[in-house]
Scaffold this active site. Structure first.
Site, PDB file in Angstrom:
ATOM      1  N   GLU A   1      27.180  24.011  46.295  1.00 34.66           N
ATOM      2  CA  GLU A   1      28.776  23.305  46.240  1.00 34.66           C
ATOM      3  C   GLU A   1      28.545  21.875  47.182  1.00 34.66           C
ATOM      4  OE1 GLU A   1      31.299  24.246  44.786  1.00 34.66           O
ATOM      5  OE2 GLU A   1      31.028  26.211  44.314  1.00 34.66           O
ATOM      6  N   CYS A  46      36.069  17.904  50.448  1.00 35.61           N
ATOM      7  CA  CYS A  46      34.988  17.696  49.396  1.00 35.61           C
ATOM      8  C   CYS A  46      35.877  16.947  48.261  1.00 35.61           C
ATOM      9  CB  CYS A  46      34.089  18.808  49.114  1.00 35.61           C
ATOM     10  SG  CYS A  46      35.212  20.459  48.746  1.00 35.61           S
TER      11      CYS A  46
HETATM   12  P1  NAD Z   1      25.724  19.092  55.943  1.00 35.36           P
HETATM   13  O1  NAD Z   1      25.041  18.842  54.618  1.00 35.36           O
HETATM   14  O2  NAD Z   1      25.632  18.106  56.791  1.00 35.36           O
HETATM   15  O3  NAD Z   1      25.472  20.553  56.431  1.00 35.36           O
HETATM   16  C1  NAD Z   1      26.219  21.677  55.849  1.00 35.36           C
HETATM   17  C2  NAD Z   1      25.438  22.693  56.080  1.00 35.36           C
HETATM   18  O4  NAD Z   1      24.084  22.826  55.745  1.00 35.36           O
HETATM   19  C3  NAD Z   1      25.073  23.004  57.536  1.00 35.36           C
HETATM   20  O5  NAD Z   1      25.302  24.340  57.868  1.00 35.36           O
HETATM   21  C4  NAD Z   1      23.831  22.437  58.092  1.00 35.36           C
HETATM   22  O6  NAD Z   1      23.331  23.079  59.073  1.00 35.36           O
HETATM   23  C5  NAD Z   1      23.095  22.926  56.521  1.00 35.36           C
HETATM   24  N1  NAD Z   1      21.813  22.395  56.459  1.00 35.36           N
HETATM   25  C6  NAD Z   1      21.503  21.003  56.546  1.00 35.36           C
HETATM   26  N2  NAD Z   1      20.436  20.726  56.054  1.00 35.36           N
HETATM   27  C7  NAD Z   1      19.692  21.815  55.712  1.00 35.36           C
HETATM   28  C8  NAD Z   1      18.756  22.210  54.973  1.00 35.36           C
HETATM   29  N3  NAD Z   1      17.650  21.503  54.695  1.00 35.36           N
HETATM   30  N4  NAD Z   1      18.404  23.514  54.776  1.00 35.36           N
HETATM   31  C9  NAD Z   1      19.184  24.531  55.148  1.00 35.36           C
HETATM   32  N5  NAD Z   1      20.530  24.279  55.618  1.00 35.36           N
HETATM   33  C10 NAD Z   1      20.638  22.967  55.786  1.00 35.36           C
HETATM   34  O7  NAD Z   1      27.172  18.718  55.199  1.00 35.36           O
HETATM   35  P2  NAD Z   1      28.616  18.785  56.388  1.00 35.36           P
HETATM   36  O8  NAD Z   1      28.438  17.328  56.977  1.00 35.36           O
HETATM   37  O9  NAD Z   1      29.031  19.910  57.164  1.00 35.36           O
HETATM   38  O10 NAD Z   1      29.888  18.673  55.387  1.00 35.36           O
HETATM   39  C11 NAD Z   1      30.232  17.540  54.643  1.00 35.36           C
HETATM   40  C12 NAD Z   1      29.464  17.373  53.068  1.00 35.36           C
HETATM   41  O11 NAD Z   1      29.982  18.774  52.561  1.00 35.36           O
HETATM   42  C13 NAD Z   1      30.502  16.607  52.355  1.00 35.36           C
HETATM   43  O12 NAD Z   1      29.517  16.062  51.569  1.00 35.36           O
HETATM   44  C14 NAD Z   1      31.476  17.474  51.467  1.00 35.36           C
HETATM   45  O13 NAD Z   1      31.810  16.938  50.340  1.00 35.36           O
HETATM   46  C15 NAD Z   1      30.514  18.734  51.229  1.00 35.36           C
HETATM   47  N6  NAD Z   1      31.364  19.915  51.021  1.00 35.36           N
HETATM   48  C16 NAD Z   1      31.326  20.296  49.670  1.00 35.36           C
HETATM   49  C17 NAD Z   1      32.105  21.414  49.386  1.00 35.36           C
HETATM   50  C18 NAD Z   1      32.159  21.920  48.066  1.00 35.36           C
HETATM   51  O14 NAD Z   1      32.648  22.823  47.588  1.00 35.36           O
HETATM   52  N7  NAD Z   1      31.614  21.144  46.994  1.00 35.36           N
HETATM   53  C19 NAD Z   1      32.936  21.867  50.357  1.00 35.36           C
HETATM   54  C20 NAD Z   1      33.164  21.403  51.645  1.00 35.36           C
HETATM   55  C21 NAD Z   1      32.134  20.144  51.832  1.00 35.36           C
END
Ligand code: NAD
Length: 514
Positions: free
Chosen positions: A270, A304
């Site tokens: 997601e 998002c």
């Molecule tokens: P992010 O990608 O920085 O982090 C999200 C999560 O992933 C965190 O828990 C982080 O520690 C983990 N993570 C990062 N890299 C990883 C890896 N290589 N392996 C495993 N885990 C890893 O995102 P953010 O800044 O917390 O959130 C904002 C983003 O999330 C925006 O792009 C938003 O659109 C998206 N988002 C999408 C949805 C959806 O349902 N489509 C919902 C909420 C947020």
């Protein structure tokens, strides 16, 4: 663009007291170290301060959490689904009781206004109700067999350990979407929340553990591991984790997807969105303005599903933009706990930097920026901004990327085909909408050659989905579906069963053997 600003921010000490009270209310007992001490910093975008340090999981802790969840799975999978539902029902009751405390933590850690934080906890309660109903369904099909005296059917079985990785901006709802459904499906869960929101995660975990104790379920059906991305990577690479459900940026999904696939695990992604709304000459503009302002400026542009691109027919563009700008001037920016505030802070300095860079790029590409200024709240470490409206030429690079801040790019169109092409012209495919009272335009937008997004709405904005529908998007958004409808199927494995109750052994496709 002037904006109404709500007064004085709470102090970091006042926020620390609120955190302690909220954690005590939910019965969470986590050691809260002084800022700067060893552990994961728990900070708040309201003032930009680190409030506490909390213990973070080592590689060994993550391994132990998966081992415990795998062990719990061996009994949980054969616990009758309605009994599993009783655990989720209890969790839902506890969420109702502790809604205020949990929403307080969401506001403190994610910075969303308290009304939206309460809405996020309500979403958790809603998904628990949905999952409890689901626990008496989880149905397969019986299919017509071509062989006499045979029955062909499919059964859905629990999958295993689900690794749930979540983003900062929905720090509790996304865990609940995954956990409530996974638990009734007979799976167990290991959760790696955003490193930016550890306290809300600790609170959720305390409520789940209490629900387990109250109904006599094994505590290890849900485990929590706090930490940065390295802790998430442990779940991604662990072959005992059958499904990795990861919510976050496209960058994260690009790393997680191939790594899970390399070990033939399942991934439910997601990821980021870059959502658009089309406004046609047949739109009810009053309705459109309300829907657009909530979708574009709500949560300070950090959903998002935030509306990032407005595709307006040239005949109504000037009027619509001036009405949006007028509405933006009335949006109070400031303390997310203050009743009047509608726009809280950006999550951190990097978000603010990304917003500034995007607006500079937009200007360089021929855009005209209104708003998007930093609001002085007397606290250097906190980043409050006025939402920006940017008139853009149709072809520009900046509108193709998701900047996680309140920037609304406005482009004009002449024909509906052109508007739909613009809607679909970005790499992401999460949410979209059209404002029109013309039934032909609306149906065209929803048709196979209309919007290419996972969510396509008519006469409402791009954000604020209900839990009853499947949630997710196409293209770089990752293709996953969570929450309602038949999303539960991603959390189970399907077995096709053929039973022969005849005395013969006919082979399918008319094959004779021997
Ligand atoms: P992010 O990608 O920085 O982090 C999200 C999560 O992933 C965190 O828990 C982080 O520690 C983990 N993570 C990062 N890299 C990883 C890896 N290589 N392996 C495993 N885990 C890893 O995102 P953010 O800044 O917390 O959130 C904002 C983003 O999330 C925006 O792009 C938003 O659109 C998206 N988002 C999408 C949805 C959806 O349902 N489509 C919902 C909420 C947020």
């Amino acid at each position: 663009m002037t904006t109404v600003v709500t007064p004085v921010l709470p102090t970091a000490d006042a926020l620390r007291t609120r955190v302690r009270d909220a954690l005590a209310a939910v019965g969470a007992t986590v050691p809260l170290g002084a800022p700067g001490s060893e552990g994961l910093p728990a900070s708040t975008p309201i003032t930009g301060d680190v409030l506490f340090s909390v213990p973070q999981a080592s590689a060994a802790d993550a391994d132990a959490a998966v081992a415990a969840a795998a062990e719990a799975f061996s009994t949980w999978r054969t616990t009758p689904a309605p009994v599993r539902g009783a655990l989720v029902a209890r969790l839902g009751q506890l969420l109702v009781e502790h809604k205020t405390a949990l929403a307080t933590l969401v506001t403190i850690e994610a910075g969303k206004i308290n009304s939206e934080a309460l809405g996020e906890v309500q979403e958790m309660i809603d998904i628990c109700e949905f999952a409890v109903g689901l626990s008496r369904q989880l149905y397969g099909r019986t299919i017509a067999s071509e062989r006499p005296g045979h029955r062909l059917m499919e059964n859905w079985h629990p999958l295993g350990v689900v690794g749930v990785i979540t983003a900062f901006n929905f720090p509790v709802a996304v865990w609940a979407w995954n956990t409530a459904i996974a638990l009734v499906c007979g799976d167990t869960v290991v959760w790696k929340p955003s490193e930016l929101t550890p306290l809300t995660a600790v609170a959720c975990q305390a409520l789940l553990e209490r629900a387990c104790a109250d109904v006599g379920a094994p505590a290890a059906v849900g485990r929590l591991v706090l930490g940065e991305r390295e802790v998430g990577e442990k779940l991604v690479d662990d072959p005992r984790v059958a499904l990795v459900s990861a919510t976050g940026s496209v960058r994260m999904g690009r790393e997680v997807g191939p790594r899970v696939a390399a070990r033939f695990g399942r991934a439910l992604l997601e990821l980021g969105g870059n959502n658009a709304a089309i406004v046609t000459p047949a739109a009810d503009l009053d309705l459109a303005v309300r829907g657009i302002v909530f979708s574009a400026a709500g949560t300070a542009g950090q959903r998002c599903t935030t509306l990032r691109r407005l595709i307006v027919h040239s005949s109504v563009a000037d009027e619509l933009v001036s009405r949006i700008v007028a509405a933006y001037k009335q949006l109070p920016v400031g303390d997310p706990f203050a009743d009047r505030t509608l726009v809280g802070p950006l999550i951190h300095t990097a978000s603010y930097r990304d917003m500034v860079l995007a607006l500079q790029q937009a200007t360089a590409e021929g855009g005209t920026v209104l708003g998007g200024e930093r609001v002085d709240v007397g606290d250097e470490g906190a980043f409050y901004v006025t939402p920006a409206v940017v008139r853009m030429p149709a072809q520009s690079a900046v509108v193709h990327k998701e900047t996680f801040a309140p920037i609304l790019y406005v482009m004009t169109y002449e024909t509906l085909d052109e508007a739909i092409a613009l809607n679909n012209a970005v790499p992401q495919g999460l949410s979209s909408s059209i404002f029109t009272l013309d039934m032909r335009e609306a149906e065209r937008f929803l048709a196979a050659d209309g919007s290419d997004c996972g969510i396509a709405n008519v006469n409402i904005g791009t954000s604020g989905a209900e839990i009853g529908g499947a949630f997710g998007g196409e293209k770089e958004t990752g293709g996953g579906r969570e929450s309602g409808s038949d999303s539960w199927k991603a959390y189970m494995r399907r077995a096709t069963n053929t039973v022969n109750y005849s005395t013969e052994l006919p082979l399918a496709q008319g094959v004779h053997f021997g």
